[in-house]
Design an enzyme around this catalytic site. Structure first.
Site, PDB file in Angstrom:
ATOM      1  N   ASP A   7       0.912  -1.215   0.153  1.00 18.14           N
ATOM      2  CA  ASP A   7       0.011   0.046   0.012  1.00 18.14           C
ATOM      3  C   ASP A   7       0.814   1.335  -0.012  1.00 18.14           C
ATOM      4  O   ASP A   7       2.182   1.269   0.199  1.00 18.14           O
ATOM      5  CB  ASP A   7      -0.867   0.014   1.024  1.00 18.14           C
ATOM      6  CG  ASP A   7      -2.063   0.769   1.003  1.00 18.14           C
ATOM      7  OD1 ASP A   7      -2.159   1.713   0.169  1.00 18.14           O
ATOM      8  OD2 ASP A   7      -3.009   0.625   1.898  1.00 18.14           O
TER       9      ASP A   7
HETATM   10  C1  NOJ Z   1      -3.926   3.814   0.413  1.00 15.13           C
HETATM   11  C2  NOJ Z   1      -5.264   2.781   0.714  1.00 15.13           C
HETATM   12  O1  NOJ Z   1      -5.014   2.227   1.950  1.00 15.13           O
HETATM   13  C3  NOJ Z   1      -5.449   1.837  -0.399  1.00 15.13           C
HETATM   14  O2  NOJ Z   1      -6.406   1.208  -0.295  1.00 15.13           O
HETATM   15  C4  NOJ Z   1      -5.402   2.656  -1.940  1.00 15.13           C
HETATM   16  O3  NOJ Z   1      -5.333   1.446  -2.672  1.00 15.13           O
HETATM   17  C5  NOJ Z   1      -4.001   3.333  -2.166  1.00 15.13           C
HETATM   18  N1  NOJ Z   1      -3.821   4.238  -1.066  1.00 15.13           N
HETATM   19  C6  NOJ Z   1      -3.837   3.966  -3.370  1.00 15.13           C
HETATM   20  O4  NOJ Z   1      -4.577   5.037  -3.401  1.00 15.13           O
END
Ligand code: NOJ
Length: 905
Positions: A279
């Protein structure tokens, strides 16, 4: 199994009123390719790459370096790279795409066909925008605490309902053409303290956070498997080709560098064939994360939004360096790149895949290709309209997900009322427009989506008031409204004139990087926002036919008003996306008979849930101890003997159903699919026994061969795989060889294909005893004994039945449905081998159980299907012996009831 589902969907979608030829009618294939072929193509591709080209496939280009997440451009072989974007509700940050319902609503439908259809549409939109990899769907959070901010991005705290929904969404999105990324792996159950920088920057009144690590979610092995990993098994089985590892630590170790979780459980035990991506900022190390099984880094940078350095990556040039100095074996890099390319070939993206045609977050037609460096001004958005006829599926999911909780004296459906009052801000449009707040980070006007990265832009939002007014014209109904929740005198006067008063309330939640009204992602309470409780009582005090509509990301407490006799009907509408008002009108006026069922419990008070978010850290390294084990949501209410207001699985209809004729039939064991399973696990042997993906490894030259080429000019803060000019090789610690991978070599449950064998069929007759056609969600619960919940969902079946008619429903129980996790032996154990009959219940909710029967224990069975440890069978190459029996007969009678051990990961 998938072919069967696909055929069923094909047939049922064909009868739906979708325009001929629309993209999602019918899904021709379930979107699964063939892993063996995909790996063959991937190996061929990867083994021809240089070391830096392979690194380029693993590391995204950096924050703002390119305007949508991208990686892997390899001009030498004509590979234009891969584009990535969110989200579960649509293509994030662009225009001319749909705003789908929240996945929560998909679960509220309990309708496999609709779940798949919406997932397919979402996948198709990502593909048509040129997005190879979509960060969706979500099953972490599962929904341990009802306050959890991102619960609405997922489905239900029940692992079975979540597993079915998650698997179908993966399959649907894959079939639509984009690689679905299951996220977040694993135990990411709250927003508070998920990241150090994010939380330390918050300035709450009287509280200063100073955490040094993200929270650690601590749980025992059995809970991990039976509750939180359960849906991941479904998704792997249904073709999941990518997984995002989460922000939190698990039992003390960062999820993205957790060898036991990634190499051991995900890639080993579950046989996951695809790649693991971090992430934003959940990667906390370079070498460790690659050795633990992470395959791709998003953003590319060391921390979210480049706080610790734009253009600085754990990987990129550092991965090149790590391979050159032997900290990371080159075969691991080969494996990373191969897994990524295998997913690409598995989805068939090598043929006719559209080019990326938008820039995430920038709706302008022209802009910089490299926005941070402000270079290459060009067309960045082609405004491609990818919506097709998806509005229809969104409306259907919205209408079929509405859960009716109360309907006194047929308050609903509305029958040409003379005068309607519509009350509450949640009924109307927002003053700022549906996209007025970044990432939907506010609660203004009607609520149709939560906030955060799980959001998308609305192409339009049909608010309830507009849709009601539109419909009311047909009957000549007078419609009065007050959208100001605080104007009590106006509300009193308007509602006292009306025949029926619709009062709208909501509650909101989202991702932790946005705060709304003092809620930092997670909800601060379970009550309706903007004096919702008072508003309802205010209306009910002056209107004897008050109909409540709630838009919420999860349960809200209803005690202040639910028993008020003037509150005649209650509809829970979830977060319905762009077609919100239309879906609601379908149910209000009876065009669609309500058929949604609660995917969670509505308790009488917050404490009744037994779980909650940790709001104040218990130290610099917060620890969330999941001491409740398997007992969340209804499992807890049942175990603790707490009466909920509305139980899990509850939902009313405009008609009534009766249940009869329960049958519980064993599937002839000789028909079990022994030996017929797809040989999906062959790839793993490459990793454990013979870590050679490519026959000839890159010959390592000296550092100068990997430094920034003089032939290209660099874009600032763009993450390249090259070493800086004039660099020399550092000496790194050699990788800790065998011990790192030992997790994967001998896993009793590895592959565990026998889990998917059908072992029992339960069937029943449902009769529509009312006067209108309706759909019923018949539910199957099992009492497994052995420390398991009182009852747990193990089947559901949604059927449309004409008034006065009967329908036969059946539920197929697979061996996994009768199995529990035995931590000491690291295996699933079929409870039929442990003694005691299994209780079987079929009914209309988790407490409205109309029929019951038993599945007998089968201790020391000699023939046929029998209980015991469920290991792998057939073709798994995780063991050297392909003839390993798939069921091990129990010795010495019965093994002990599985011991819940806490495993330090
Ligand atoms: C953080 C989030 O936790 C995740 O779900 C997301 O896909 C990414 N950012 C990218 O935006």
């Amino acid at each position: 199994m998938f072919l069967i589902i696909s055929t069923v969907l094909l047939a049922s979608l064909a009868t739906a009123q979708y325009p001929e030829g629309s993209r999602y009618t019918p899904p021709i294939s379930p979107g699964r390719g063939n892993w063996s072929q995909a790996y063959a193509s991937a190996r061929q591709f990867v083994c021809n790459l240089t070391l830096t080209e392979k690194v380029n496939l693993t590391t995204q280009t950096g924050t703002g370096a390119t305007n949508t997440y991208q990686l892997g451009i390899i001009p030498r072989v004509g590979f234009r790279g891969l584009a990535l974007d969110d989200s579960p509700t649509g293509v994030r940050g662009t225009d001319y795409s749909s705003a789908f319902t929240a996945p929560l609503n998909m679960a509220m439908t309990w309708d496999r066909e609709l779940i798949y259809a919406q997932a397919f549409a979402n996948g198709a939109e990502h593909r048509d925008k040129g997005v190879n990899i979509a960060y969706s769907p979500v099953v972490g959070p599962l929904g341990r605490a009802p306050e959890g901010g991102r619960n609405w991005e997922g489905y239900s705290p029940d692992p079975y309902l979540s597993g079915v929904s998650f698997g179908l969404t993966v399959a649907g999105m894959n079939a639509g053409g984009t690689i679905a990324v299951g996220k977040h792996f694993v135990l990411y159950e709250q927003e508070h303290f998920r990241q150090r920088i994010e939380w330390n920057s918050y300035d709450l009144p009287g509280v200063e956070f100073n955490i040094t690590e993200p929270y650690s979610a601590n749980t025992d092995d059995r809970t991990l498997h039976e509750l939180y990993l359960w849906p991941w098994y479904d998704a792997v089985h249904d073709g999941m080709a990518a997984v995002m590892c989460s922000y939190n630590r698990v039992n003390g170790t960062q999820a993205c560098q957790n060898n036991h979780l990634l190499n051991g459980i995900l890639k080993g035990e579950m046989g996951f064939q695809g790649f693991v991506v971090s992430d934003d900022g959940s990667q906390h190390s370079g070498v460790l994360s690659s050795l633990a099984g992470m395959d791709m880094t998003i953003l590319g940078e060391t921390s979210p939004n480049g706080v610790e350095g734009l253009g600085i990556s754990f990987w990129g040039p550092n991965l090149t360096q790590s391979v050159l100095n032997d900290s990371v074996p080159e075969w691991r890099l080969d494996d990373m790149a191969t897994r990524i390319m295998a997913a690409y070939y598995y989805l068939g993206q090598d043929e006719g895949f559209p080019e990326l045609n938008f820039a995430q977050g920038d709706l302008d037609t022209y802009g910089h290709l490299y926005p941070h460096a402000m270079e290459d001004f060009t067309q960045i958005n082609q405004h491609v309209d990818v919506r097709d006829h998806h509005a229809e599926v969104i409306r259907r999911v919205g209408a079929n997900s509405i859960v009716m909780l109360k309907n006194t004296d047929h308050a609903l459906p509305l029958m040409s009322p003379r005068q309607l009052a519509v009350i509450g801000e949640d009924a109307g449009p927002s003053l700022f427009g549906p996209n007025g707040c970044a990432d939907r980070g506010c609660d203004n006007g009607t609520l149709a989506m939560g906030w955060g990265s799980g959001s998308t832009n609305f192409p339009y939002l049909v608010d309830p008031l507009s849709a009601i007014q539109h419909r009311a014209l047909e009957d000549g109904t007078v419609v009065q409204y007050v959208l100001d929740n605080y104007d009590t005198s106006l509300i009193d006067s308007v509602v006292s004139q009306a025949e029926a008063c619709l009062v709208f309330v909501n509650a909101d939640s989202g991702e932790g990087y946005i705060e709304v009204d003092g809620n930092y992602g997670d909800r601060n309470n379970l009550t309706a926002w903007m004096r919702g409780d008072e508003l309802i009582n205010e209306v009910a005090g002056n209107c004897s036919n008050t109909i409540v509509v709630a838009h919420t990301p999860g349960p809200i407490l209803m005690e202040p008003w639910i028993q008020n006799p003037n509150v005649t009907a209650v509809l829970m509408a979830g977060l319905p996306g762009q077609e919100s008002g239309n879906s609601l009108v379908d149910v209000l006026y009876g065009t669609v008979t309500p058929s949604g069922k609660l995917p969670w419990t509505i308790g009488k008070k917050r404490e009744d849930y037994g779980t909650d978010v940790m709001y104040i850290p218990d130290g610099p390294e917060p620890n969330l101890n999941f001491t409740e084990g398997l007992f969340i949501d209804y499992r807890h209410f049942d175990q603790a003997g707490i009466e909920p207001r509305f139980e899990f699985g509850y939902g009313m209809s405009y008609t009534t159903f009766s249940y009869s004729n329960l049958r519980v039939d064993a599937v002839d064991a000789s028909n079990a699919s022994i030996g017929n399973d797809e040989p999906t696990h062959t790839v793993h042997s490459q990793m454990t026994a013979n870590p050679t993906i490519c026959p000839h490894h890159t010959t390592k030259l000296n550092a100068s061969a990997y430094t920034f080429p003089s032939t290209i000019s660099s874009v600032s803060d763009y993450i390249y795989p090259y070493l800086p000019r004039n660099s020399s090789l550092t000496t790194g610690p050699a990788y800790p060889s065998a011990s790192v991978y030992a997790e994967r070599s001998d896993i009793p449950a590895g592959g565990a294909s026998a889990l998917w064998d059908d072992v029992y069929i339960v069937s029943a007759t449902i009769s529509n005893t009312g006067e209108t056609a309706g759909q019923e969600v018949a539910q199957l619960y099992l009492s497994l004994g052995h420390g398991e919940p009182v009852r747990q969902l193990r089947g559901f079946n949604k059927t449309c039945i004409e008034a006065g008619k009967d329908a036969e429903v059946s539920f197929t129980l697979r061996r996994r449905d009768l199995s529990i996790w035995n931590s000491p032996s690291q295996a699933w154990v079929d409870v039929r081998g442990l003694g005691g009959d299994v209780g079987v219940f079929v009914g209309a909710s988790s407490r409205d159980l109309r029929l019951n029967g038993t599945i007998p224990a089968m201790i020391n069975a000699k023939n046929g299907d029998h209980g015991g440890t469920v290991g792998q069978k057939g073709h798994s190459s995780l063991t050297t012996n392909d003839s390993t029996p798939f069921v091990t007969e129990l010795s010495d009678g019965q093994p002990e009831v599985p011991v819940v051990t806490k495993r330090v990961l």
